[in-house]
Design a protein around this motif. Structure first.
Motif, short mmCIF file in Angstrom:
data_model
loop_
_atom_site.label_atom_id
_atom_site.label_comp_id
_atom_site.label_asym_id
_atom_site.label_seq_id
_atom_site.Cartn_x
_atom_site.Cartn_y
_atom_site.Cartn_z
N ILE A 9 0.68 -1.31 0.11
CA ILE A 9 0.03 -0.16 0.09
C ILE A 9 0.83 1.25 0.10
O ILE A 9 1.74 1.46 0.86
CB ILE A 9 -0.73 0.13 1.21
N TYR A 10 0.66 2.07 -0.89
CA TYR A 10 1.53 3.32 -1.07
C TYR A 10 0.58 4.56 -0.92
O TYR A 10 -0.45 4.72 -1.58
CB TYR A 10 2.05 3.52 -2.60
N THR A 11 0.88 5.52 0.00
CA THR A 11 0.05 6.75 0.21
C THR A 11 0.78 7.82 0.49
O THR A 11 2.07 7.78 1.05
CB THR A 11 -1.07 6.21 1.34
N ASP A 19 -0.05 10.22 2.49
CA ASP A 19 -0.11 10.68 3.89
C ASP A 19 0.94 10.05 4.64
O ASP A 19 0.86 8.70 5.04
CB ASP A 19 -1.60 10.21 4.20
N ASN A 65 -3.72 -0.18 -9.84
CA ASN A 65 -4.13 -0.10 -8.73
C ASN A 65 -5.41 -0.81 -8.31
O ASN A 65 -6.36 -0.68 -8.79
CB ASN A 65 -4.53 1.61 -8.30
N ASN A 119 -6.97 -1.10 -5.69
CA ASN A 119 -7.62 -0.22 -4.46
C ASN A 119 -8.99 0.89 -5.01
O ASN A 119 -8.61 1.69 -5.81
CB ASN A 119 -6.99 0.34 -3.41
N THR A 144 -9.82 3.58 2.64
CA THR A 144 -8.96 4.16 3.43
C THR A 144 -8.27 3.15 4.38
O THR A 144 -7.51 3.42 5.42
CB THR A 144 -8.73 5.35 4.00
N MET A 186 -7.65 8.66 6.87
CA MET A 186 -6.86 9.53 5.48
C MET A 186 -7.82 10.32 5.02
O MET A 186 -9.23 9.93 4.57
CB MET A 186 -6.08 8.70 4.80
N ASN A 241 -5.86 8.64 -2.24
CA ASN A 241 -6.16 7.36 -2.87
C ASN A 241 -5.12 6.39 -2.58
O ASN A 241 -4.17 6.75 -3.30
CB ASN A 241 -6.70 7.58 -4.17
N PRO A 242 -5.19 5.40 -1.60
CA PRO A 242 -4.02 4.68 -1.58
C PRO A 242 -3.96 3.59 -2.40
O PRO A 242 -4.68 3.44 -3.21
CB PRO A 242 -4.54 3.83 -0.08
N TYR A 243 -2.65 3.50 -2.98
CA TYR A 243 -2.31 2.82 -4.44
C TYR A 243 -1.95 1.38 -3.71
O TYR A 243 -1.01 1.08 -3.16
CB TYR A 243 -0.98 3.28 -5.17
N HIS A 244 -3.01 0.26 -4.05
CA HIS A 244 -2.76 -1.00 -3.62
C HIS A 244 -2.37 -1.99 -4.71
O HIS A 244 -3.10 -2.23 -5.71
CB HIS A 244 -4.06 -1.51 -2.90
#
Length: 219
Positions: free
Chosen positions: A24-26, A28, A183, A185, A190, A195, A199-202
């Protein structure tokens, strides 16, 4: 003579265990995810065709069950919550392979190519790892419509896979690694964290150990 005949066409079964993880990339910086791999399995049909005795193509249709976990926290909270996801996919990989014969009976192959997956079902669990409250038991936050309009995952997945196969007559042993390129997700989810406007990149990575047995269609 090589053990693989010119333009041989084979069809059979493939299956085995898997180990999957979610990345998971974010942007935040307050959101923290600790990746924990989980076990799974895959089972299906495999078709293989030798274009020459040195290279060829294969494709498969298989059911794949993936399990992955995270430890999640926000704003350096000392309480790290647990999160578990289990999802089932229809996987359709297409590979090109190159054969390296060891002798007249054994062949080692390198293979790689795209994988197209369709989400079938899924379930999420989340729980608070805090011994002072009554939330240590897992709570199913969602167990249906994971891939629907209001779900948490997009249904269609495109991935890349590379691997190594050891072949002896119709029997094969394989090890491979597959990773999602798009992605997975949906933008609104979140992972239970507060958050905002993120938009988290999953993506999902899977290591597969496979055993296959193929029958020569020309016989």
């Amino acid at each position: 003579a090589l053990c693989i005949d010119l333009k041989a066409q084979k069809l059979g079964f493939i299956g085995g265990p898997t180990m999957s993880y979610g990345t998971i990339y974010t942007n935040d910086e307050l959101a923290k995810f600790t990746m924990i791999p989980g076990g799974g399995m895959h089972l299906g049909l495999l078709f293989e065709m030798d274009v020459t005795n040195r290279w060829g193509f294969d494709c498969a249709a298989m059911y794949e069950l993936r399990t992955m976990r995270w430890g999640v926290s926000y704003n350096n909270d000392s309480i790290v919550n647990g999160f578990k996801r289990q999802v089932g996919y229809l996987n359709v990989p297409f590979h090109m392979y190159v054969n390296f014969p060891i002798n007249n009976e054994y062949v080692v192959s390198l293979f790689g190519g795209p994988v197209f997956a369709c989400g079938l079902h899924g379930q999420d669990w989340a729980w608070v790892n805090d011994p002072t409250v009554d939330y240590r038991k897992p709570v199913a936050y969602e167990n249906k419509d994971m891939f629907g309009k209001n779900g948490r995952l997009v249904r269609c997945e495109i991935a890349a896979e590379v691997g190594l196969a050891f072949k002896w007559n119709g029997l094969q042993g394989r090890i491979s690694y597959q990773h999602t390129l798009n992605n997975d997700n949906r933008s609104k989810y979140t992972f239970t964290l507060p958050m905002k406007n993120v938009n988290p990149y999953h993506t999902q990575g899977t290591v597969k150990l496979s055993v296959a047995y193929l029958f020569d269609l020309r016989k």
